[in-house]
Scaffold this active site. Structure first.
Site, PDB file in Angstrom:
ATOM      1  N   LYS A   1      -2.160  -2.574  -9.679  1.00 57.47           N
ATOM      2  CA  LYS A   1      -1.985  -1.300  -9.001  1.00 57.47           C
ATOM      3  C   LYS A   1      -3.321  -0.360  -8.993  1.00 57.47           C
ATOM      4  CE  LYS A   1       0.856   2.727  -8.521  1.00 57.47           C
ATOM      5  NZ  LYS A   1       1.924   3.611  -9.041  1.00 57.47           N
TER       6      LYS A   1
ATOM      7  N   ALA B   1       0.952  -1.104  -0.072  1.00 53.63           N
ATOM      8  CA  ALA B   1       0.073  -0.058  -0.035  1.00 53.63           C
ATOM      9  C   ALA B   1       0.819   1.198  -0.199  1.00 53.63           C
ATOM     10  CB  ALA B   1      -0.903   0.002   1.179  1.00 53.63           C
ATOM     11  N   ALA B   2       0.629   2.331  -0.756  1.00 60.20           N
ATOM     12  CA  ALA B   2       1.511   3.269  -0.854  1.00 60.20           C
ATOM     13  C   ALA B   2       0.575   4.556  -0.817  1.00 60.20           C
ATOM     14  CB  ALA B   2       1.968   3.212  -2.380  1.00 60.20           C
TER      15      ALA B   2
ATOM     16  N   LEU C   1      -0.867   6.878  -3.031  1.00 65.09           N
ATOM     17  CA  LEU C   1      -1.798   6.938  -4.207  1.00 65.09           C
ATOM     18  C   LEU C   1      -2.380   5.750  -4.469  1.00 65.09           C
ATOM     19  CD1 LEU C   1       0.180   9.194  -6.663  1.00 65.09           C
ATOM     20  CD2 LEU C   1      -1.281   9.847  -4.391  1.00 65.09           C
ATOM     21  N   ALA C   2      -2.189   4.525  -4.144  1.00 63.56           N
ATOM     22  CA  ALA C   2      -2.773   3.168  -4.617  1.00 63.56           C
ATOM     23  C   ALA C   2      -2.405   1.993  -3.744  1.00 63.56           C
ATOM     24  CB  ALA C   2      -2.397   3.033  -6.077  1.00 63.56           C
ATOM     25  N   GLN C   3      -3.007   1.155  -3.797  1.00 59.19           N
ATOM     26  CA  GLN C   3      -2.420  -0.154  -3.267  1.00 59.19           C
ATOM     27  C   GLN C   3      -2.491  -1.403  -4.550  1.00 59.19           C
ATOM     28  OE1 GLN C   3      -5.554  -0.676  -0.548  1.00 59.19           O
ATOM     29  NE2 GLN C   3      -6.774  -2.169  -1.767  1.00 59.19           N
TER      30      GLN C   3
ATOM     31  N   ASP D   1      11.160   9.483  -8.381  1.00 54.13           N
ATOM     32  CA  ASP D   1      10.901   9.069  -7.158  1.00 54.13           C
ATOM     33  C   ASP D   1      11.476   7.677  -6.745  1.00 54.13           C
ATOM     34  OD1 ASP D   1       9.545   8.885  -4.623  1.00 54.13           O
ATOM     35  OD2 ASP D   1       7.775   8.133  -5.572  1.00 54.13           O
TER      36      ASP D   1
END
Length: 590
Positions: free
Chosen positions: A238, A218-219, A221-223, A370
């Site tokens: 994603k 899980a990040a 902006l999304a998982q 990133d």
């Protein structure tokens, strides 16, 4: 003769009963009848029962207090699912704003209390001062992480971005904020189904042979979910958080307001301009189709590096909010134990990582902005050596040829200690204070003479770059503001790669490798820009060989000087002639 007597007794009994029934109501004091109560009220109304007409604004306020919730509830119950989600976001947005404001005020008051009350009259660099400020930094960093995780989305992304300012922020912030690189709140399977129905008009189990609702990562902006296509191919799916696009503008405005508030309370900490510049790139990250195209271009640009692997995108099961790509196993690039367990060398990994990103910065100009450890995986390649898997291609920056050429020549001028060239090429990038910018870019001292002539090796200042950041914070901020906006993300890439190299134990000389890549990239750019005529080409090639040779000698002398300086620092610390200087040694070595 008994009859008169009986009659007399009976009469006496009736009189007693009548008297009893008359006395009983008097003793009970029964309440008056409604008619009597009304007559009495009209004659003498008590002041506490006196009715006064209410003002109109009170009537309206009362009606709104009762009617507004009822109206909103009715609207919510009758709304479609997307509209319900937006209504929930409005309510949650107020909560996020209040939570963020509370965190900001708490941190500001904590710093004010420490600097103006606890540390009043204490020498700035004394052990007691540093201990109190370190604890204050840690409390602030913990509060930021807790707030970012609770709010999610862009708040986590902003926290990750702050990690790249490791040359400006105290180490307590950097250590704590790194938690955000791979921590975020996950969402339930109902939300995943709802998003797939909106984007594909079908649930996940219709598009995939297998789909695991439990996310493997899980990040911000999304998982990411593990799945399998109908042909049996293992893929990583994603899935963007369904409310992220709807709350984007609101969160941006909230963050802008909070950063301006911080800037008002602490004028030297003005980071609001960073958010202004990152608005566009953050919006790009929400478009997963754009991320898929970035991944394919990255794979083409780095295809001559056989050790770089970019997962292939499956477009038939991808959309603007869902990205399906080849599933790749591997460990994080800074997980030294896992790397050694696979029998891989950290030196090989660090060298490949630096070369790959230097190729993007100095030659292709299409730069992964990133590259934190969660976005670079390591696995054993077909040749038995390390293979790097590059993930998360949502945030890229393009550096045009003019800026790339200026950056390459600036790096070259720094090695050759050519002040005139350093000043000229820094000016091409919009920077006046070329020495300060060069040290920010290199993340190490540019001139060792300045290092030894200064007081930075005294007992009060042990780490050169941290001292420079404290003493020239406003100048550094001015330099960063003057940079072309693409250069900000270039600095983020450079700093992140340096941090990874440090986490691996500094197995290679990043300074040396980056400098060689810069000069090689500049030579290739010049060769491509000029027409290829045989005689001219031969002379140009000879000149390039001479320049490369001259640069190689200067670079090796510079590297030797740095290593001798680092060794001397260690010897002096060992002999007790100066305090332990791990911070300075780290900057000299990395």
């Amino acid at each position: 003769m008994l009859l008169p007597h009986v009659t007399l007794c009976h009469s006496f009994t009736l009189q007693k009963l009548c008297h009893f029934h008359w006395v009983l109501p008097q003793s009970r004091k029964l309440p008056p009848s409604p008619a009597a109560f009304l007559r009495r009220s009209l004659r003498a109304p008590p002041s506490r029962w006196y009715w006064r007409p209410q003002p109109l604004w009170k009537k309206v306020l009362s009606a709104m207090a009762v009617g507004a919730p009822l109206l909103l509830g009715a609207c919510y119950l009758t709304a479609e699912p997307p509209e319900k989600r937006r209504m929930r976001l409005v309510a949650e947005g107020v909560g996020r704003f209040c939570r963020s404001l509370r965190v900001g005020l708490r941190i500001s008051l904590d710093y004010w209390w420490c600097t103006n009350v606890i540390l009043r009259g204490i020498e700035e660099n004394s052990p007691g001062y540093l201990e109190v400020m370190s604890a204050c930094h840690q409390r602030a960093a913990d509060a930021l992480v807790a707030g970012a995780i609770s709010n999610g989305g862009l708040y986590v992304k902003l926290g990750q971005g702050l990690c790249s300012f490791n040359h400006l922020l105290p180490p307590e912030y950097i250590r704590t904020l790194r938690v955000l690189e791979d921590r975020a709140l996950t969402r339930g399977f109902q939300e995943v189904d709802e998003l797939f129905l909106e984007d594909f008009q079908a649930p996940p189990h219709k598009l995939f042979q297998e789909f695991e609702y439990q996310p493997i990562a899980a990040a911000s902006l999304a998982q990411v979910h593990r799945a399998r296509l109908h042909d049996g191919t293992a893929v990583a799916v994603k899935v963007q958080y369904i409310d992220l696009r709807d709350r984007f503008d609101g969160d941006i405005h909230t963050l802008e307001l909070l950063l301006r508030l911080v800037e008002f309370m602490h004028p030297s900490f003005g980071f609001s301009w960073v958010l202004q510049d990152l608005k566009g790139t953050l919006a790009q990250e929400l478009d997963f189709e754009n991320e898929g195209r970035n991944a394919e271009r990255c794979a083409r640009d780095l295809q001559h590096f056989h050790y770089i692997m970019v997962p292939r995108v499956h477009w038939d099961t991808s959309s603007k909010r869902v990205l399906t790509a080849e599933f790749c196993e591997g460990c994080k690039v800074n997980d030294v134990e896992a790397i050694k367990s696979m029998g891989l060398a950290t030196q090989d990994i660090a060298e490949k990582l630096i070369q790959a990103f230097a190729e993007q910065i100095f030659y292709t100009g299409f730069i992964h902005s990133d590259p934190h450890p969660g976005n670079v995986l390591v696995r054993k390649g077909p040749d038995g050596k390390a293979q790097l898997v590059l993930l998360d291609h949502g945030l890229y920056q393009f550096l045009d040829e003019k800026d790339r050429s200026a950056l390459c020549q600036l790096w070259r001028a720094i090695i050759l200690r050519d002040d005139a060239a350093m000043k000229a090429h820094a000016a091409s990038l919009g920077v006046r204070d070329y020495l300060l910018f060069s040290e920010v870019l290199m993340q190490r001292p540019v001139r060792l003479g300045q290092l030894w002539r200064s007081h930075l090796l005294s007992r009060e200042e042990a780490a050169y770059m941290q001292a420079m950041a404290r003493e020239h914070f406003e100048d550094i901020m001015a330099v960063l503001k003057a940079l072309p906006r693409p250069m900000l993300l270039v600095l983020r890439n450079v700093n992140t790669v340096r941090a990874i190299n440090t986490a691996l134990g500094t197995p290679v000389d990043r300074y040396f490798l980056m400098a060689k890549s810069a000069v090689r990239g500049w030579s290739r750019l010049v060769s491509e820009a000029q027409p290829s005529v045989y005689g001219t080409s031969l002379l140009r090639h000879a000149r390039e060989v001479w320049e490369m040779l001259k640069f190689e000698v200067a670079l090796r002398l510079e590297t030797l000087s740095m290593r001798l300086t680092a060794l001397l620092v260690q010897v002096l610390a060992h002999l007790g002639l100066m305090p332990s200087t791990e911070g300075l040694y780290e900057y000299l070595a990395t």
